[in-house]
Structures are given as structure tokens and as C-alpha cells.
Design an enzyme around this catalytic site. Structure first.
Site, short mmCIF file in Angstrom:
data_model
loop_
_atom_site.label_atom_id
_atom_site.label_comp_id
_atom_site.label_asym_id
_atom_site.label_seq_id
_atom_site.Cartn_x
_atom_site.Cartn_y
_atom_site.Cartn_z
N CYS A 11 87.92 -69.11 23.58
CA CYS A 11 87.29 -69.58 22.32
C CYS A 11 88.20 -70.45 21.46
CB CYS A 11 86.77 -68.38 21.54
SG CYS A 11 88.06 -67.28 20.95
N MET A 15 87.33 -76.74 24.48
CA MET A 15 85.90 -76.53 24.72
C MET A 15 85.38 -75.29 24.00
SD MET A 15 84.30 -78.87 26.11
CE MET A 15 82.81 -77.90 26.21
N GLU A 36 89.99 -64.40 24.13
CA GLU A 36 91.13 -65.26 24.44
C GLU A 36 92.06 -64.48 25.38
OE1 GLU A 36 92.86 -67.90 24.51
OE2 GLU A 36 91.34 -69.22 23.65
N GLY A 114 81.09 -78.59 37.18
CA GLY A 114 82.37 -79.19 36.79
C GLY A 114 82.19 -80.16 35.65
N ASN A 115 80.94 -80.58 35.45
CA ASN A 115 80.60 -81.43 34.30
C ASN A 115 79.18 -81.08 33.87
OD1 ASN A 115 79.74 -83.74 32.66
ND2 ASN A 115 81.71 -84.62 33.26
N HIS A 146 91.47 -88.79 32.08
CA HIS A 146 91.28 -87.74 31.08
C HIS A 146 92.51 -87.65 30.20
CE1 HIS A 146 88.06 -86.37 33.84
NE2 HIS A 146 87.50 -85.98 32.72
N HIS A 147 92.39 -86.86 29.17
CA HIS A 147 93.45 -86.64 28.18
C HIS A 147 94.72 -86.08 28.85
CE1 HIS A 147 92.39 -82.35 28.42
NE2 HIS A 147 91.17 -82.80 28.49
N LYS A 150 95.22 -82.35 30.36
CA LYS A 150 94.49 -81.81 31.51
C LYS A 150 95.42 -81.61 32.69
CE LYS A 150 90.37 -82.52 34.30
NZ LYS A 150 89.91 -81.13 34.01
N GLY A 156 87.13 -81.91 38.02
CA GLY A 156 85.95 -81.29 38.63
C GLY A 156 84.82 -82.29 38.76
N THR A 157 84.75 -83.20 37.78
CA THR A 157 83.71 -84.24 37.82
C THR A 157 83.93 -85.16 39.01
OG1 THR A 157 83.67 -84.21 35.40
CG2 THR A 157 82.63 -86.08 36.51
N1 LIG Z 1 82.23 -78.43 32.99
C1 LIG Z 1 82.44 -79.27 31.96
O1 LIG Z 1 81.53 -79.99 31.51
C2 LIG Z 1 83.80 -79.28 31.33
C3 LIG Z 1 84.04 -80.02 30.19
C4 LIG Z 1 85.33 -79.92 29.58
C5 LIG Z 1 86.31 -79.12 30.15
N2 LIG Z 1 86.01 -78.43 31.29
C6 LIG Z 1 86.98 -77.53 31.92
O2 LIG Z 1 87.10 -76.38 31.09
C7 LIG Z 1 88.42 -75.84 31.20
C8 LIG Z 1 89.02 -75.71 29.82
O3 LIG Z 1 89.16 -76.99 29.27
P1 LIG Z 1 89.79 -77.11 27.78
O4 LIG Z 1 90.07 -78.55 27.55
O5 LIG Z 1 88.95 -76.34 26.83
O6 LIG Z 1 91.19 -76.35 28.00
P2 LIG Z 1 92.07 -75.58 26.91
O7 LIG Z 1 93.39 -75.33 27.59
O8 LIG Z 1 92.01 -76.29 25.61
O9 LIG Z 1 91.30 -74.19 26.71
C9 LIG Z 1 91.35 -73.16 27.64
C10 LIG Z 1 91.35 -71.87 26.84
O10 LIG Z 1 91.23 -70.75 27.73
C11 LIG Z 1 92.09 -69.74 27.24
N3 LIG Z 1 92.36 -68.75 28.27
C12 LIG Z 1 93.24 -68.83 29.27
N4 LIG Z 1 93.26 -67.69 29.98
C13 LIG Z 1 92.35 -66.87 29.37
C14 LIG Z 1 91.91 -65.54 29.60
N5 LIG Z 1 92.41 -64.82 30.61
N6 LIG Z 1 90.98 -65.02 28.78
C15 LIG Z 1 90.46 -65.74 27.75
N7 LIG Z 1 90.84 -67.01 27.47
C16 LIG Z 1 91.78 -67.55 28.28
C17 LIG Z 1 93.32 -70.49 26.76
O11 LIG Z 1 94.11 -69.67 25.91
C18 LIG Z 1 92.66 -71.66 26.04
O12 LIG Z 1 92.37 -71.36 24.70
C19 LIG Z 1 89.18 -76.78 32.14
O13 LIG Z 1 89.10 -76.27 33.45
C20 LIG Z 1 88.37 -78.06 32.07
O14 LIG Z 1 88.46 -78.86 33.25
C21 LIG Z 1 84.81 -78.50 31.89
O1 LIG Z 2 88.59 -82.28 29.48
C1 LIG Z 2 88.49 -81.77 30.62
O2 LIG Z 2 89.36 -81.02 31.16
C2 LIG Z 2 87.28 -82.06 31.42
N1 LIG Z 2 87.13 -81.39 32.52
C3 LIG Z 2 86.00 -81.48 33.40
C4 LIG Z 2 86.46 -82.00 34.75
O3 LIG Z 2 87.50 -81.45 35.25
O4 LIG Z 2 85.79 -82.89 35.28
C5 LIG Z 2 84.86 -82.28 32.79
C6 LIG Z 2 85.30 -83.44 32.05
C7 LIG Z 2 86.29 -83.06 30.96
#
Ligand SMILES: NC(=O)c1ccc[n+]([C@@H]2O[C@H](COP(=O)([O-])OP(=O)(O)OC[C@H]3O[C@@H](n4cnc5c(N)ncnc54)[C@H](O)[C@@H]3O)[C@@H](O)[C@H]2O)c1
Ligand SMILES: O=C(O)C1=N[C@H](C(=O)O)CCC1
EC number: 1.17.1.8
Length: 258
Positions: A11, A15, A36, A114-115, A146-147, A150, A156-157
Site C-alpha cells: 500500500c 501503485m 506492507e 502484467g499490464n 520505464h522509470h 523498476k 511484464g508488459t
Molecule cells: N500490472 C500492471 O498494470 C502494473 C502497473 C504498474 C506496476 N506493476 C508492477 O507492480 C509491482 C509494484 O510496482 P511499484 O512501482 O508499485 O513498486 P514499489 O516498489 O513502489 O511498491 C512495491 C511495494 O510492495 C511492498 N512490499 C514488498 N514486499 C511486501 C510484502 N511482503 N508485503 C506487503 N508489501 C510488500 C514494498 O514495501 C512497496 O511498498 C512491480 O512488479 C511492477 O512491475 C504492474
Molecule cells: O512501473 C512499473 O513497474 C510497471 N510495471 C508493469 C510491467 O512490468 O510491465 C506495467 C507497466 C508499469
């Protein structure tokens, strides 16, 4: 209409924070749990932060997970015992973890993407059609940016887009995976699908699929500008999943891109 009790893991992440914001303006949901990776003495939206336990998820209908692979699997163990639905947005799973997720979906409904955006799931479908329509002379490759935070690559996309190309050839992506480049200025087409991942700045997400036969190049691309794109998709997925039977679903099942 009864609100859906929502749990958000990760949280405090990029994301997770976006999901809290988006769910506040979505009348279908009520935040019931925020977790968290460690005990943090803090309240958000009136909810005390917790760690992933049965107690934390007891009053939840659906868990949305954007964390890290080992956390996702911990959550699936709990969700499977409590019979809770799970939306998985986390990426970076290895083949063994993907098999475990599939196994958990025998007992609970899981939507994994993944997206979560409509645009990328449409682009995956278009990549499949293009791949099916183009003969073996055409090579293909996938590029993404990506940023700088990452960690996993290809994204994943990018893997979803690669799967679209592979599906178009009726092949398994794992057998078509070529080279995985990181931060290269340019990268070649190959006999298999090569990937190049750039990590810089605070870019939300850019993806491009290219097909080439020596005489022409065909490019399909997508740019994301706001993480609300992903959180809106995840909330739509959570609402869609509520009345589903156990199984492993994708955004393409929800969007009906067959
Ligand atoms: N599917 C999509 O559309 C999409 C979009 C954006 C990001 N993502 C994916 O989502 C994931 C997170 O991305 P982000 O940018 O938010 O990363 P982030 O590192 O900002 O956030 C991840 C969070 O998970 C927490 N976390 C880690 N282990 C944990 C646990 N055991 N229990 C609870 N919380 C825990 C971390 O402390 C952190 O706050 C990545 O794998 C990213 O690729 C997917
Ligand atoms: O910001 C990220 O991390 C994202 N992860 C997903 C991926 O791995 O494709 C979706 C896009 C953003």
C-alpha cells in the site's frame, strides 16, 4: 449496492498509493485492509496498516497485489485458505512461480495481468493479429522504457507483447525468447524475439513492437502517462472477478479480446 471490501498489499508503493487514491473515488469499493512488508504504526483512510496475515485479510472480498513475486505467493497461500479473490499486478515472476500461481487458481479466482490497461491489452491482441498475418520472412523485437526504480526486465508488459507475437505463430513464448538487452541505444532483430529495456527518469511506461522483413518495418506502440491507467484497470478487474469461479483469468478475458 453492497460495497466490495478491498485489501491493497504494497500500500505504500507507487501503485499501492495510486490504488488508495483511485479506490477513494470508486463507489464500488471500501478499503478493508492495507498491508506492507513490515509492521508500520500508521493509519491511512482510517485503516491501520498491517502485514499479510489471515487476520488482516479476514474481512476482505478481494485483494489487489502490486508488490514483489515472493509477497504475491505469500498472499496467495493466505487467500487460498480464506477463499479470497486476488488481482495480481505484480510482475517479474519466474517459470516456477507462474506454475504455483496457476496451481492456486484451482481453488480461488485470480486475475493476473502484467499490464492492467485497456491500451496494452489491445496492443497485445493487435500484435497477435500482425504476427499471424505476417509470413516467416518477418522478424520481430520488443522495446520498452520505464522509470529508473523498476528492477525487473523485460517488463511484464513487454513479455505480454512477446506472448502476443508467439501466440500469432501458435508457439510458446519461452521457446521464442531471444536476447534481453538492458539500456542499449539500439538492438538487433534476431531469429527469436529480442527485448531491449531502458530504465530512466520517472517514465510511466512506453512499449513498441516492431516487425521487419528487410524491405519494410511495421511498428505498434503505446505510451502511458498516468498510473491511474493501471489502478483503474485493477479496480475494474476486482469488480469483474467478484462473481467468478476459481480459475486464472487475464485482462483479455475481461475485455473480451479473444
Ligand atoms: N500490472 C500492471 O498494470 C502494473 C502497473 C504498474 C506496476 N506493476 C508492477 O507492480 C509491482 C509494484 O510496482 P511499484 O512501482 O508499485 O513498486 P514499489 O516498489 O513502489 O511498491 C512495491 C511495494 O510492495 C511492498 N512490499 C514488498 N514486499 C511486501 C510484502 N511482503 N508485503 C506487503 N508489501 C510488500 C514494498 O514495501 C512497496 O511498498 C512491480 O512488479 C511492477 O512491475 C504492474
Ligand atoms: O512501473 C512499473 O513497474 C510497471 N510495471 C508493469 C510491467 O512490468 O510491465 C506495467 C507497466 C508499469
Amino acid at each position: 449496492m453492497k460495497k466490495i471490501n478491498l485489501a491493497i498489499s504494497g500500500c505504500l508503493g507507487r501503485m499501492g498509493q495510486q490504488l488508495i487514491k483511485s479506490s477513494k473515488y470508486n463507489k464500488n469499493f471500501k478499503i478493508a485492509a492495507l498491508t506492507e512488508n513490515k509492521a508500520i504504526s500508521k493509519k491511512i483512510a482510517g485503516i491501520k496498516l498491517d502485514i499479510n496475515t489471515e487476520q488482516a485479510f479476514k474481512k476482505t472480498d478481494v485483494i489487489i497485489d502490486f508488490t514483489v513475486p515472493n509477497c504475491t505467493l505469500d498472499i496467495l497461500k493466505i487467500a487460498s485458505k480464506l477463499k479470497k479473490k486476488v488481482v495480481i499486478g505484480t510482475t517479474g515472476f519466474n517459470q516456477k512461480e507462474e506454475i504455483l500461481i496457476k496451481r492456486f487458481s484451482k481453488s480461488i479466482p485470480i486475475l493476473k495481468a502484467g499490464n492492467m490497461s485497456l491500451g496494452i491489452n489491445l496492443l497485445m491482441y493487435l500484435s497477435e493479429i500482425a504476427s499471424k498475418s505476417l509470413n516467416e520472412e518477418y522478424l520481430s523485437k520488443v522495446f520498452e522504457i520505464h522509470h529508473k526504480h523498476k528492477k525487473d526486465y523485460p517488463s511484464g508488459t513487454a513479455l505480454m507483447l512477446g506472448k502476443g507475437i508467439a501466440d500469432g505463430k501458435n508457439k510458446n513464448l519461452y521457446n521464442l525468447m531471444g536476447k534481453k538487452f538492458l539500456n542499449k541505444k539500439s538492438f538487433p532483430y534476431g531469429k527469436k524475439i529480442n527485448f531491449n529495456s531502458i530504465r530512466k527518469g520517472e517514465i510511466i511506461g512506453e512499449h513498441e513492437v516492431a516487425f521487419y522483413n528487410g524491405k519494410e518495418i511495421i511498428k505498434l506502440n503505446h505510451e502511458a502517462f498516468d498510473r491511474a491507467l493501471y489502478s483503474d484497470g485493477a479496480l475494474t478487474a476486482a469488480k469483474w472477478l467478484i462473481n467468478k469461479k476459481p480459475g486464472l483469468y487475464s485482462m483479455r478475458d475481461l475485455l473480451n479480446f479473444k
